[in-house]
Design a protein around this motif. Structure first.
Motif: not given
Lengths: 315, 377
Positions: B156, B159, B163, B303, B318-319, B341, B344-345
């Protein structure tokens, strides 16, 4: 300007755009690296006879301009040939998938309006108060939540843990109770972000209308605030929200591409992703064309309806 | 503007009352001051030069001093906005975590230069079986491990690099294409406008994600685009520029009718300079706001592409790509693989939106973010 002339002018702008959409979709196969035949047959080794047959079927032996016109003729009659990957007729496949996507998209759109409009009214009327702040943060959260994430979480909580909904779509016809029940979670997933968008747009257009003099006049003649808001302000404020139907449609299509995969819903979005992963170019081409034309026509329709409802914009 | 020199050097005709009136108006209407600072400065410099009889060469020497002031004011307003500052804090923390997650090295044939030696992440994001597969969160692995026993916490953190950089680079590229094209279309009008805007209309018929998905197979085999990172960036930039073009064109249509543009034109300033110096700076504010907000949209789309398994190599930290395994692991009951993840986005996009709204309120308090969003269509 009369309505007829306005519609005529609007159509005149749409026609070149439609041609552009078809030309861009057509050139898709030609933009791919390598020969177009390779792209169409899915980069497999084929016998010279098959290659010649494919070349003739897709008119690849003719000048590009003629190819485009012939392709356009086929596209208008909905003849996209067969998928080289699955061997099925492309139009029939899309025709089978389209109703599922329309059902999901329509349900999500209704949910978005059902949440977004009341929330937008409350936020506009109570602008600056805690209710507005809560609404603003909720809308931001709705926009910021990745729909695939929301879908997975809903699937986990309500289908896996609680067992309220099926994990896979039922083997029932589209219009049935079992299907409707299954659609609850995908609809929520798809509708959330759209609801946030509707709410924010309605709030901003209502805030503008609330400053208008007719609102003061309506209040001055003693109308109850409820009537002023719902009958006078809302009617004027909802139009700018309606005009973004094209934006909303695009938004829903984007969402459907992802959400259908999560819930294994047999719609066009899932078909598009499968086709890209399998490099099934005729199917990609047909789906992209259908989506592009649908959005252009939706925008045209909205503009015409808008012109009928509000004669001022037929400048 | 308000601390301008006294008007004793204006020549024999003294204009009384003019400055007080201007200043009062400016104080009462801060927002129009911000929007027109550059233009008004140009207007007044022309006026004062004409009055003193000096030959005017360029119209914008004093205008150059203004943008700094304007940004300073905007920053003061931004700082007072609590939710925007919270968003900014989240962004800074996430950026720092991503940059310092693992050491960054640039390796050539002979030498390896370490640009950034720190390592916040406990393990290599690609290293498999650093723990048992599908382990729940524990002190050793705060976010648990995924199906291959990779440490989710490290993944994470690292990642964030994908992003954040995809968002910034794709929006930056889209701006580089969209702003000049939109400004040119709006400034010149006529057939140039028609041609550019018809292209924009055509691209707008396709939803963002659908177009990006369709472009990926075209870009993927292009050798210089490499491992899929640039495929994603270019796909998002190609689909993203149209919104900025449309938005700035609308702004330019009104800016080009201003007196300072007419004045600059009358003085024989080349169109190129007028667009660069006078038109774009006065039309750019809403574009800056929308570009900031769009970093969020771009990150979500990137994403989604990762989630669908397009673009980046499968297994990238990647998330979105990390969530691609999410469905099967959720059905097994491993919630942690999906939750972190996604969170996080969510946090990143939420923070970007708070900052974007804050920038709008700071630059142009009377403008409506949603109204502009609508106009981008």
């Amino acid at each position: 300007m009369s309505l007829g002339r306005y519609v005529g002018r609007r159509l005149a702008v749409t026609v070149p755009v439609l041609f552009g959409v078809t030309a861009l979709t057509f050139s898709f196969v030609h933009l791919l690296p390598g020969d177009a035949v390779d792209a169409i047959v899915g980069f497999r080794a084929v016998s010279p006879a098959t290659e010649a047959a494919t070349r003739a079927e897709y008119h690849l032996d003719q000048p590009v301009w003629d190819q485009y016109l012939l392709w356009l003729r086929d596209a208008i009659t909905l003849e996209f040939g067969e998928s080289p990957v699955t061997g099925r007729d492309v139009s029939a496949t899309i025709g089978r998938r389209l109703p599922a996507t329309l059902a999901l998209g329509g349900a999500a759109w209704l949910l978005a309006l059902a949440i977004g409009i009341p929330a937008g009214i409350v936020a506009a009327v109570r602008a600056g108060e805690p209710a507005d702040e809560v609404g603003r943060l909720a809308a931001l959260a709705g926009i910021a939540t990745p729909n695939f994430w929301l879908g997975l979480i809903l699937l986990f909580v309500f289908s896996v843990r609680l067992g309220w909904f099926r994990v896979l779509p039922p083997d029932a016809p589209l219009v049935s109770l079992a299907t409707a029940k299954f659609l609850v979670l995908p609809t929520i997933t798809l509708g959330t972000a759209s609801a946030a968008l509707v709410m924010r747009l309605l709030r901003s257009s209502m805030r503008r209308e609330l400053d208008a003099t007719y609102v003061t006049a309506a209040r001055a003649k003693g109308l109850p605030e409820r009537t002023v808001i719902l009958k006078h302000v809302l009617r004027n404020a909802v139009l700018p929200v309606v005009t973004v139907a094209g934006l909303q449609l695009a938004f829903l299509v984007d969402g459907a591409v992802v959400v259908e995969g999560i819930f294994s819903w047999p719609g066009m979005g899932r078909l598009l992703v499968q086709s890209v992963l399998q490099r099934d170019y005729p199917v990609i081409q047909a789906i992209v064309l259908v989506i592009g034309i649908a959005i252009v026509l939706a925008n045209l329709l909205v503009d015409i309806v808008y012109a009928i409802l509000d004669p001022r914009i037929r400048y | 503007m308000s601390d301008r020199q006294p008007t004793t050097d204006r020549g024999r005709i003294r204009i009384v009352g003019f400055d007080e009136a201007t200043e009062q108006k400016r104080d009462s209407d801060a927002s129009s001051d911000a929007a027109d600072a550059d233009g008004a400065a140009a207007d007044q410099s022309i006026a004062s030069r004409a009055a003193t009889g000096i030959e005017s060469t360029t119209a914008s020497t004093s205008a150059l001093a203004q943008p700094g002031r304007r940004l300073e004011n905007a920053w003061r307003r931004f700082r007072r906005n609590r939710s925007a500052m919270a968003g900014l804090a989240v962004l800074i923390v996430m950026t720092v975590l991503a940059v310092f997650a693992r050491p960054i090295t640039v390796a050539t044939a002979e030498v390896t230069v370490t640009l950034q030696p720190f390592s916040l992440a406990p393990s290599d994001p690609a290293a498999m079986f650093v723990g048992p597969p599908n382990a729940s969160p524990s002190p050793a692995h705060p976010f648990g491990t995924d199906w291959a026993g990779r440490d989710q916490f490290s993944r994470v953190l690292v990642g964030g690099r994908y992003t954040l950089s995809i968002g910034l680079v794709a929006v930056g590229l889209a701006l580089c294409v969209g702003v000049p094209l939109g400004a040119i279309a709006g400034y010149f009008g006529g057939w140039i406008d028609e041609a550019i805007m018809r292209v924009v209309d055509v691209l707008y018929a396709f939803p963002f994600l659908v177009l990006a998905i369709a472009i990926v197979p075209i870009l993927e085999p292009v050798p210089i685009l490499g491992s899929g990172y640039w495929t994603v960036v270019v796909a998002l930039a190609v689909t993203g520029w149209v919104g900025y073009a449309r938005l700035i064109r609308g702004e330019v249509l009104s800016v080009r009718e201003r007196e300072y543009v007419t004045a600059a034109r009358a003085l024989g300033v080349p169109d190129r300079t007028i667009i660069r110096r006078h038109v774009v700076p006065n039309a750019i504010a809403p574009v800056v706001v929308q570009a900031t907000l769009n970093i969020g949209t771009v990150v979500l789309t990137a994403a989604a592409l990762g989630f669908l398994g397009l673009g980046l190599e499968p297994g990238s930290a990647e998330w979105g790509a990390m969530l691609a395994q999410g469905r099967s692991s959720l059905l097994r009951g491993d919630w942690h693989v999906t939750v972190f993840p996604g969170l996080a986005i969510f946090l990143f996009v939420l923070a970007i939106n708070l900052v974007g709204d804050g920038i709008n309120d700071a630059l142009e308090p009377n403008r409506d973010v949603d109204d502009d969003r609508r106009r981008m269509r």
